[in-house]
Every structure is written in C-alpha cells, then in structure tokens.
Design a protein around this motif. Sequence first.
Motif, PDB file in Angstrom:
ATOM      1  N   LEU A 185       0.815  -1.221   0.000  1.00 49.42           N
ATOM      2  CA  LEU A 185       0.000   0.000   0.000  1.00 49.42           C
ATOM      3  C   LEU A 185       0.843   1.262   0.000  1.00 49.42           C
ATOM      4  O   LEU A 185       0.341   2.333  -0.359  1.00 49.42           O
ATOM      5  CB  LEU A 185      -0.928  -0.009   1.223  1.00 49.42           C
ATOM      6  N   LEU A 197      -4.912   2.112  -2.981  1.00 51.61           N
ATOM      7  CA  LEU A 197      -5.085   2.996  -1.826  1.00 51.61           C
ATOM      8  C   LEU A 197      -5.439   4.404  -2.268  1.00 51.61           C
ATOM      9  O   LEU A 197      -6.357   5.030  -1.714  1.00 51.61           O
ATOM     10  CB  LEU A 197      -3.816   2.993  -0.972  1.00 51.61           C
ATOM     11  N   SER A 210      -0.130   3.256  -2.957  1.00 47.09           N
ATOM     12  CA  SER A 210      -0.411   2.324  -4.045  1.00 47.09           C
ATOM     13  C   SER A 210      -1.598   2.805  -4.852  1.00 47.09           C
ATOM     14  O   SER A 210      -2.382   3.666  -4.429  1.00 47.09           O
ATOM     15  CB  SER A 210      -0.694   0.936  -3.481  1.00 47.09           C
ATOM     16  N   THR A 216      -3.259  -5.175   7.651  1.00 48.67           N
ATOM     17  CA  THR A 216      -2.118  -5.238   6.741  1.00 48.67           C
ATOM     18  C   THR A 216      -1.015  -6.117   7.332  1.00 48.67           C
ATOM     19  O   THR A 216      -0.931  -6.326   8.540  1.00 48.67           O
ATOM     20  CB  THR A 216      -1.544  -3.840   6.466  1.00 48.67           C
TER      21      THR A 216
END
Length: 634
Positions: free
Chosen positions: A186, A200, A197, A227
């Motif tokens: 991310l 995201l 990312s 995560t």
Amino acid sequence: MRRRFAIPLIAAALAALWGAGLAFWHWQGGSSLLDRLEAPLVDLRFLVEGPRPTPGGITILAIDDETVQQVGAYPLPRTTMAQLVSSVGRMHPKAVALDILFVDPGRAEGDLALEKALSETRSVLAAAGLFERNAQQALDPLPIASDDLPTAQKLLLPIKSLASVSALGVVNIATDPSGVPRHIPLLVRSDSQIIPSFPLRTVSVATGRDPVLRADEVAIGDVATSTDGGYALALRFYGPAGTILTVSANEVLSGQADEDVFRDRIVVIGATVTGGGDAFPTPFDPVLPGVEVLATAMAHLMAGDGLVRDTRVRLVDGAMAILLPVLLVLLLAWHRGMWGFAIIVVVTAAWIGLTFAAFTRGIWLSATLPLLAALPPALLFGAAELWLDRGRADRLSLQSRTLRRFQPPSLAKRLAEDPAFLLKPVRQKAAVIFIDLSGFTGLSELLPLDETREMLRGFHALVDREAVRHQGIVASFMGDGAMILFGLPDSSPEDACRAVEACVGLCLRTEAWMADLPDAIAARIGFKIGAHYGEIIASRLGGDSHQHITAIGDTVNVASRLMEVAASHDADVALSDDLHRAAGDACSIFQSGVLEGTFPTAIRGRAGSIPIWLWRRNRSLVHSGSGGVRRSPS
C-alpha cells in the motif's frame, strides 16, 4: 531415570531452538522456501472455501479483444482513451482509475485531449516502481520481506501534463515464487518520498478521505483494513476472472453502456486483451487480469474483508513453530513406535485443519512454518529413539538370552509373562529327582582344573537335555550333581511318569557319557539317582539383589537321601513307592531294566521308614526281600 527424562528434554529444547530459528528467519523475510511450500496450501484453502460474492461498488472497464478489434490499434490512441474517460465521467462515477502507464509523450492532440478529460473527473493514474531484483521490469514481483516499506530504485511516472491533473498510485503487485499475487504494497518508498499504491490512492480519492496509518492496519473513513509487514495488503480473491463486474470498453465507445453500472462506483480502466501480458495465475483462474487484481485490493479497502496477516497472526505462527516441535518430541518420548508417529499425523492434520478453518474467517495462519519446524525434529527424534530402542532391545534380548541360561526355559517364560510368579510360596504335588556322580571328588584332586570343568560341563549338559526332553526343569546344579523338578511352573498328572522316564533316560545317557570318557577316569566314577513324589513348597529364595526359584520340604529331602540308598544297594535308581504308584502301570519304561521292590527303608535323618523300589539296567534277575515283588523284561 535421570537420563530417561534428560534426553527428551534436551531434544525438546533443541526442537524449540530450531523452531525459533525458522520463525525468526521467516519474520526477517528470508523465507522463499517457506513461501514456495505455503503457496499450494494457500491455493487449496481458497479452493476449499470457494468463490465469494464481491462487496460491490467497483466496475472494471476492460480494454478487451472486442475493443481493440473495433478501434484497430493497441495500445489505444490517447484520443480514444480521452473519449473513454469523458464518457465515463459523464456517468458520475466516484473515481476513474487508469491502470495504464503513460510514461512517454504521445501525439500532442491526444495528450491534450486526455489531459482535459482527466481534469474534468476525479481520476487516478498508474505509476510503477523499478526494484533492485529486476530493474528492467516495471511490474517486478515484489517480495514482502519485513516491516520496512519496499523501496523502489526508480519510479516510472506519467508525463507531467497528465500527472498534474490526476492523483498517482503505484501499481506494483507482490507475488509469491510461483507468480501468484499475494500482497499489494500500500505504500512504496522512493528516494525521500512515500507514494501510495494505486488501490489505496483510488479508494482515498473516491471517498474523499485520507488514509490513516495504524499498527498493522490502514483506515479509510470508518473502514479499517488489516495489513501485513510494511503495510502490505494480503489478497483474498473473490473468484475467477469476471467475478468483479466487468464491462467492455467497446460498449462505452459505441454508446451502449448502462449508466447504472458506473454511477457512484469506482471505475478501473485496464487491459484484458489477449497477449497484453498484464495477467497473473490465481487459485481460481490461471489468467486473472492485473486490473482485476488491483480492483480486488480496492474492494478490500472499501469493505475491510482482506486476509488478516498481521503481527498477531505472525506471532501465532512463530509460537506454534516453537511449541509444535516441542509437543511432538514430548509425545514421541511418551509413546514411541507406530502409535507415536500416528500421533504426529493426527497433530499435523489438526493444525492444517485449524488453518483451513481460520482461512474461512479471513485469517491467514501459516500451515507450513509450524509443520516445517515440527516435522524434522519429530522425525529425527523418533528415528533416533527407534534406533536407540532397537539397540536397547538387542541388548535386552542378549541379556534375556544370557539370563535364561540361569533359569530353565519354562520358568523363564513364566517369569516373563508373570513377574510376580512365586513371590508367595506355593504348595503343590511334584516329582523330585537327584542325580550325583560318585567318586568325582577324589578324581577332581587328580585332574587339572580345565579338564574337571569340561567334564562337569558335559555331565550338566546331558542332565539338562534329558530334563527338558521329559518336560522337567533343573532347579539347580550342585557341583557334580543336580536337582530336577517335575511340576513347575505348573503341575500335571503326567509329572510322576515323566520323572520315572527321566530317571531311566538319565541312567542310559550317563552310562553312554561315561563310556566315552578315558578308561582311567571312567573306572573311578559312577552315578546314583534318587527320586520321590509328594508335596513341595515352591518359592523364591534369596535376597533383594539375587533370587532363585527352588523347592523345599520333606519330599526334596527324601529324594536326596534316596541317592544314598541307591548307592548302598548297588542300584542305578532308588525311587519311592509314592512315585511308583503315582506313575502307575502305564509307565512301562522300567521294562528296559530290572525293577525290585518294595523294600521298607530307613532314611537318614528321618524317623521311621518308607517303601522304596530299586532299578538296575541290564542285570540278571534277583529276588526281592521282605515279600517284595520282582519285575524283569518280558
């Protein structure tokens, strides 16, 4: 006893160290072997769970084969891309995300048209990081190695005119060694900046909320998503290609698209054209378009339904990598052999079953790490224990064979089956035989020790063979004599007859043995046998360090004294009338010689007299005294 417990404890400690080392290695990211072993088990868990419904809110606008055929070019001209973006923008999506790299300038009119279209809607463009492992591939599989953010050596960014009107997100996907996408990083570090990312940034733009980073999770608005290390999002695939709503770009270009599939939704534009190269194998589909992988990550961020692979889960993996090998080693120490290995199989299956059950709840426990930590130590310890047990068994077998030579076979077998045999004395009927070499004491003064020993060995061997042949036991060897019992370990109605047969057999075998001795020795020795039947007390005698099984009582004493009677009457055997009557007329073995009796005979050390019989081999008939009877071969 200390050694018995020390070895398993040491083995368990070494197994724990092995598991801790693997857990640390895995935690630090040096786990390519573990990843290779884990991958098929993860895929199997996906298949067992089966496809899941998508949370909605996302539409993939696919540049597919039909679109390329209608447009007549691939990649699509930027004017065509501008037309797509403008058409979708008029349908009021939450955001338009383009999974396409615009790193090189195109025709001026196309770049201007695309810039204008992007500026009129909330849009996100793709950037790509080049990583050290393979700097020539923009979409290099990115390993998730530790809690540190992945660091790109270089970023491939859209041209400035497009980047200035759109948000940017990195489209790199982390795959396992087999090429299956497992994580979406991310956040990516490049030089001094951190770039979000592509999924995201898209969800953030669509919701108008900035992501909030917390320990082991990213929150966008009210939705928190778990995560892995380095803010890597573990992918939980929904199904094969097309599971997430997919619309052909040709429908938009031709004006045939349904506006409802784009309104208030995230629209992800990406290539699904055959041969486009942007595709990955997954458990549900050998070719899943990369745009659908990114859309899956966006769905996780919107619904919070990704796989939970955080610090707590990894701690459970590490703890099991330490505890499971210790448990298996201790279980094997407690119960070795086939049952021990069966326990290993059961525990292994239980852990795998637990990982499958957890996976259905969205928790990704490692099946491989604890098993790889547990199985080698357990198998090595089990094999070592079996090898040691085999060695101990061989030594015990040798000891048992050696000890059996100090006990008759029938007694040794009974003691093995019943270690408490004769701990309490037992009264029972039995036949007792004593045999002794006469003249041996004087002879032993003349013979060398070695010759004396060999002579006794030969005599003892024939006594033992004859006793065993008639199912008796040699209770003890007493120098140049022996005591033989018939009735241990269990009494039988045939004991008396067997004893009589043994008496005759001993005479025959002993005379044959003496005939083979040198004449000078044979002329100096003889033998005498006494036998009686009656009640004995069978028991163990001795101290705590050494015991032997024997028989005591008047029957034993009389049998011993009858040897003197046999010698005084120049007979081979002197046996009591009790034994003769117990053997019965059916015992015809005495027909091989002359049986005389009965004679009332005083026994030394015992009051009164008892009737006895005398037996001689191959001698002429003699008359019995005192009204006795006389028997000879018919």
